[in-house]
Write an enzyme that holds these catalytic residues in place. Structure first.
Site, PDB file in Angstrom:
ATOM      1  N   SER A 188       0.839  -1.191   0.000  1.00 39.26           N
ATOM      2  CA  SER A 188       0.000   0.000   0.000  1.00 39.26           C
ATOM      3  C   SER A 188       0.873   1.240   0.000  1.00 39.26           C
ATOM      4  O   SER A 188       1.991   1.220   0.521  1.00 39.26           O
ATOM      5  CB  SER A 188      -0.950   0.002   1.187  1.00 39.26           C
ATOM      6  OG  SER A 188      -0.283   0.409   2.340  1.00 39.26           O
ATOM      7  N   HIS A 208      -2.602   7.389  -4.160  1.00 41.37           N
ATOM      8  CA  HIS A 208      -2.693   6.230  -3.274  1.00 41.37           C
ATOM      9  C   HIS A 208      -2.845   4.988  -4.142  1.00 41.37           C
ATOM     10  O   HIS A 208      -3.533   5.015  -5.160  1.00 41.37           O
ATOM     11  CB  HIS A 208      -3.920   6.370  -2.354  1.00 41.37           C
ATOM     12  CG  HIS A 208      -4.380   5.082  -1.744  1.00 41.37           C
ATOM     13  ND1 HIS A 208      -5.468   4.373  -2.226  1.00 41.37           N
ATOM     14  CD2 HIS A 208      -3.893   4.353  -0.713  1.00 41.37           C
ATOM     15  CE1 HIS A 208      -5.629   3.276  -1.491  1.00 41.37           C
ATOM     16  NE2 HIS A 208      -4.694   3.241  -0.573  1.00 41.37           N
TER      17      HIS A 208
END
Lengths: 375, 375
Positions: free
Chosen positions: A164, A178
């Site tokens: 992530s 993101h």
């Protein structure tokens, strides 16, 4: 939908879990179910080898293949970002006694990015069947339909690996980005899935940048399934939605979860292609805007949008919430928060302004490529 | 434990509630259960009169008495703070069609305070019995024991009025302060309660300030019950706890809820005395420190503590979470967030530093007055 891993760490086997590194001492929680974690100074690649040996499965297994693939992509994206920024990432590797751990790379206080982090996690553990049902109702339903569990009180064994990333640039004209790609496996036969997505969160709208980002992901999607982009674009708009504001967090991209409707290798390739694309799709946009001129008011608007980012992550992001409550490595979970954020009481944008323009796009998600069917 | 009201607004009768002011048009939610609120320009005292007429109960009722009492205290504290700051509060009054509303006073961008807000709310509505049980399990248990409800699927009618306040000063040596006092009544006979508290959140520890603040509240408590201060001091330490950090938000004060073990008038007097005390207990501390010298590093530490404030309010504060999810007036709910906040990856305080000193007090709540029994 499932945890935005980094957070796989959050699936700790017990509420009083304590973390330790592979070869140093362990500190226990100070009180209640709080967790203190300790970073190891062991070389990250040794840690990865340990993680794979401990929970990665045999040679050729998807567990091992995905974790190794994600680690390669972690190095690739941080190399690219580091080259554009001029500063190096720092690396913290950590393991926990009951299985799994991770490698977190963070660039704090860069020249171009105020905070950039990419976190790999490789975790095994057990979770109550109830938690499984909450985490992925669709998979739980599949399991039940296939008669794979008779007891709703039993424990599910799982493996999860994920990569992530959140990157917050300094210049308000350059967007935050993101991504998160993950693979999840349970001990129930055939109950595994891939999830992930890449999305863009600008404070100011440069339509050509957003189109380029969405276009890049449409191309990756189209290689696998013409339905992917329309479906995953809408899914991102729905998932990254700040309900109490009536706004999306940013301008989206793609988001998918519980994907297991084709061969694992094909979904692995899709995830890897998405990760290969993030560099070319994102870094040039930031490089283009990193030296743009801006006013104090524009910086403040960026800071208020950062505040919205904080609101989304702390109030809605399932992985963050679960991680915080169940006890994960806090610094890896909250790595996603910006360095700075701002809240002004009752702030209103000026009609016809650039802020009003992008706010409209947050309130009414747009079809950037003109390819979605109209409702 | 119950809502930190301002948020009483959050107990909206339906998930698709929309807000409007008394005499202007109403805008409906843009999508899903989001709420758009509209501030009225009507004079606040007219709004209060409407609120009391609509849901305040007859002359002499506790509903009316408490709402009027809270309004007087709102004016008193904002006058005091305004005098110390040099800037005026702005006032927004709002009502909603299905009953109730509020008056919010905010001083944004003052000379001494970066953000100070005091929000009054007076709300009536219904809530599912399940919500009631979650909001106040003890009261729900009392109701069940007294045979006051047979159906767990029924709706409870309620009235709630509260005054909530957060003040964030600019100078890192001056503490943030929060208070909240509220009265809650249901249509179940005898099921009503008072709740509230005042607490201090400094970034740097000046022991004499903390002792003075706790001492002031101990004096108020002692007038009513010698058990109050020890009990409510501990309750504050437990409630304002950021579990995932293993830290309290600040250095506490008092906190209580579900108080109904004596005459309503006595509890009303206690709440009023607590509110009278906030000016003398808090404002002098800020005045004393408002011009203290500080370094950039000290300002950053304050900003990181503000980040913790945001984490507590968005992750744990029951009223905030309930308000955000159920749909209240967002700007009144999130008025409590600081103007600016900061998150640094893996920040560590220096051993023996002032930051380490106060962090220790956040991790191990202290008996500031030396009056608690040792465990």
């Amino acid at each position: 939908m499932l945890v935005s891993v980094g957070l796989a760490a959050a699936f700790a086997p017990s509420r009083t879990a304590s973390f330790a590194n592979g070869n140093h001492m362990m500190r226990s929680a100070t009180r209640m179910s709080t967790v203190e974690s300790i970073d190891t100074s062991a070389a990250a690649d040794d840690v990865l080898e340990d993680l794979l040996a401990g929970c990665g499965g045999p040679e050729g297994s998807m567990r091992r293949k995905m974790a190794e693939g994600l680690r390669k992509k972690q190095l690739a994206i941080t190399d690219l970002v580091s080259a554009a920024d001029g500063e190096m990432f720092q690396e913290d590797a950590w393991t926990r006694p009951k299985g799994g751990g991770g490698i977190t790379r963070v660039l704090p206080g860069g020249n171009v990015w105020e905070k950039a982090g990419v976190a790999l996690s490789v975790v095994t553990g057990t979770m109550p069947y109830q938690t499984f049902m909450t985490a992925n109702p669709a998979a739980a339903k599949r399991a039940a339909e296939n008669g794979l569990t008779n007891s709703e009180n039993g424990e599910i064994e799982y493996f999860a690996t994920g990569l992530s990333c959140v990157m917050h640039p300094r210049n308000p004209m350059a967007p935050t980005m993101h991504f998160n790609y993950r693979y999840f496996e349970t001990d129930l036969d055939g109950i595994w899935w891939f999830g992930g997505g890449s999305d863009l969160t600008p404070s100011y709208l440069f339509e050509e940048d957003v189109q380029a980002f969405h276009g890049a992901y449409k191309s990756v999607c189209d290689k696998y399934d013409p339905e992917f982009y329309p479906r995953f674009k809408k899914w991102a708009d729905e998932y990254f939605y700040i309900k109490h504001r009536g706004e999306t967090r940013g301008l989206g991209g793609i988001f998918f979860d519980d994907l297991n409707d084709r061969e694992p290798d094909e979904l692995y390739n899709f995830a890897m292609d998405c990760l290969t694309e993030i560099g070319p799709a994102y870094v040039p946009i930031v490089v283009k805007h990193k030296d743009d001129e801006f006013t104090t008011k524009q910086k403040e608007w960026q800071q208020m949008r950062r505040g919205r980012y904080v609101e989304f992550n702390l109030v809605y992001d399932r992985g963050t919430i679960f991680g915080l409550k169940a006890g994960g490595r806090i610094e890896s979970i909250l790595m996603s928060l910006p360095e700075t954020a701002r809240w002004e009481y009752n702030h209103k944008v000026e009609e016809g302004s650039a802020e009003a323009d992008i706010l409209d796009a947050f309130k009414n998600p747009r079809d950037w490529l003109g390819v979605l069917e109209s409702a």
